[in-house]
Design a protein around this motif. Structure first.
Motif, PDB file in Angstrom:
ATOM      1  N   ASP A  57     -38.701 -17.628  12.373  1.00  0.00           N
ATOM      2  CA  ASP A  57     -39.089 -16.505  13.220  1.00  0.00           C
ATOM      3  C   ASP A  57     -37.890 -15.896  13.932  1.00  0.00           C
ATOM      4  OD1 ASP A  57     -41.807 -16.777  12.571  1.00  0.00           O
ATOM      5  OD2 ASP A  57     -42.032 -18.368  14.070  1.00  0.00           O
ATOM      6  N   GLY A  58     -36.688 -16.402  13.622  1.00  0.00           N
ATOM      7  CA  GLY A  58     -35.473 -15.870  14.240  1.00  0.00           C
ATOM      8  C   GLY A  58     -35.159 -16.462  15.602  1.00  0.00           C
ATOM      9  N   ARG A  59     -35.939 -17.451  16.037  1.00  0.00           N
ATOM     10  CA  ARG A  59     -35.677 -18.100  17.324  1.00  0.00           C
ATOM     11  C   ARG A  59     -34.620 -19.178  17.143  1.00  0.00           C
ATOM     12  NH1 ARG A  59     -41.794 -18.601  17.864  1.00  0.00           N
ATOM     13  NH2 ARG A  59     -41.286 -20.359  16.546  1.00  0.00           N
ATOM     14  N   GLU A  60     -33.739 -19.306  18.129  1.00  0.00           N
ATOM     15  CA  GLU A  60     -32.712 -20.342  18.095  1.00  0.00           C
ATOM     16  C   GLU A  60     -33.316 -21.670  18.535  1.00  0.00           C
ATOM     17  OE1 GLU A  60     -28.288 -19.763  19.128  1.00  0.00           O
ATOM     18  OE2 GLU A  60     -29.230 -20.577  20.943  1.00  0.00           O
ATOM     19  N   VAL A  61     -33.063 -22.706  17.754  1.00  0.00           N
ATOM     20  CA  VAL A  61     -33.576 -24.043  18.050  1.00  0.00           C
ATOM     21  C   VAL A  61     -32.379 -24.974  18.189  1.00  0.00           C
ATOM     22  CG1 VAL A  61     -35.020 -25.941  17.237  1.00  0.00           C
ATOM     23  CG2 VAL A  61     -35.680 -23.578  16.731  1.00  0.00           C
ATOM     24  N   ALA A  62     -32.353 -25.742  19.259  1.00  0.00           N
ATOM     25  CA  ALA A  62     -31.263 -26.692  19.506  1.00  0.00           C
ATOM     26  C   ALA A  62     -31.661 -28.075  19.010  1.00  0.00           C
ATOM     27  CB  ALA A  62     -30.945 -26.742  20.993  1.00  0.00           C
ATOM     28  N   SER A  63     -30.680 -28.822  18.549  1.00  0.00           N
ATOM     29  CA  SER A  63     -30.947 -30.165  18.036  1.00  0.00           C
ATOM     30  C   SER A  63     -31.488 -31.094  19.119  1.00  0.00           C
ATOM     31  CB  SER A  63     -29.682 -30.759  17.418  1.00  0.00           C
ATOM     32  OG  SER A  63     -28.642 -30.824  18.377  1.00  0.00           O
ATOM     33  N   ASN A  64     -31.192 -30.826  20.383  1.00  0.00           N
ATOM     34  CA  ASN A  64     -31.701 -31.710  21.437  1.00  0.00           C
ATOM     35  C   ASN A  64     -33.202 -31.523  21.685  1.00  0.00           C
ATOM     36  OD1 ASN A  64     -31.813 -29.337  22.887  1.00  0.00           O
ATOM     37  ND2 ASN A  64     -30.236 -29.915  24.366  1.00  0.00           N
TER      38      ASN A  64
END
Length: 193
Positions: A57-64
């Motif tokens: 969806d183009g949202r940034e997701v962080a590994s944490n």
């Protein structure tokens, strides 16, 4: 053949063999034959680093976002037959183990529109992120020295890498790797499904 030619050919063949062994190991990241030739252990990662990738969806997701969970990080692509063969295994394992703190995360080395089209026909019940150049570099640092697909790395609840494999995983390999990381009661309920 003259004796001098035999000696020269033998020396040349030996030199090529030794050179191939030394530089082949260097290329593959193996321990060098010559001590001190290079030290690649500094570039290898033994823990899951902080990274940010975009989802479908183009949202940034962080590994944490998955801190404290067992993470199965799988690099794959829609054009990779071996990748597609192992996806159903990961979908069923995610379904069976989601309540035990196991989180599968797909990193698609592909175009977002191709991944969206694939997932529309073959839903995945875990997050799928789109790889960028840093994600590909991350896979190399996690052990994917040949940059092939599929590539899977598994991290314990503390973010320590406990396993990595280039090539498709079998059900027994996945069960073996997750067995020590998942609570015994969760393993029993997963095998009952």
């Amino acid at each position: 053949m003259k004796p001098l030619k035999v000696v020269l050919v033998t020396v040349l063949a030996g030199s090529i063999s030794i050179g191939t062994a030394i530089f082949g190991q260097k290329w593959l990241g193996e321990t060098p034959l010559v001590e001190g030739l290079s030290d690649r252990t500094q570039s290898r990662l033994h823990t899951l680093p902080d990274f940010r990738l975009t989802d479908l969806d183009g949202r940034e997701v962080a590994s944490n976002a998955w801190a404290g969970k067992v993470i199965v990080l799988n690099y794959w692509a829609t054009w990779c037959p071996s990748c597609l063969e192992e996806l159903p295994l990961f979908v069923s394992a995610q379904k069976a183990l989601k309540d035990s703190g196991v989180q599968f995360v797909g990193i698609a080395v592909d175009r977002a529109e191709d991944v969206r089209a694939f997932i529309a026909e073959h839903p995945l019940d875990y997050p799928v992120l789109i790889a960028d150049l840093q994600a590909v570099e991350l896979s190399k640092k996690l052990g994917n020295r040949l940059e092939g697909l599929p590539f899977t790395a598994i991290f314990d609840r503390h973010g320590r890498k406990v396993f990595s494999q280039l090539g498709p995983m079998t059900e027994s390999e996945l069960q073996t790797q997750l067995a020590t990381l998942v609570a015994p009661s969760a393993r029993r309920s997963a095998s009952a499904d």
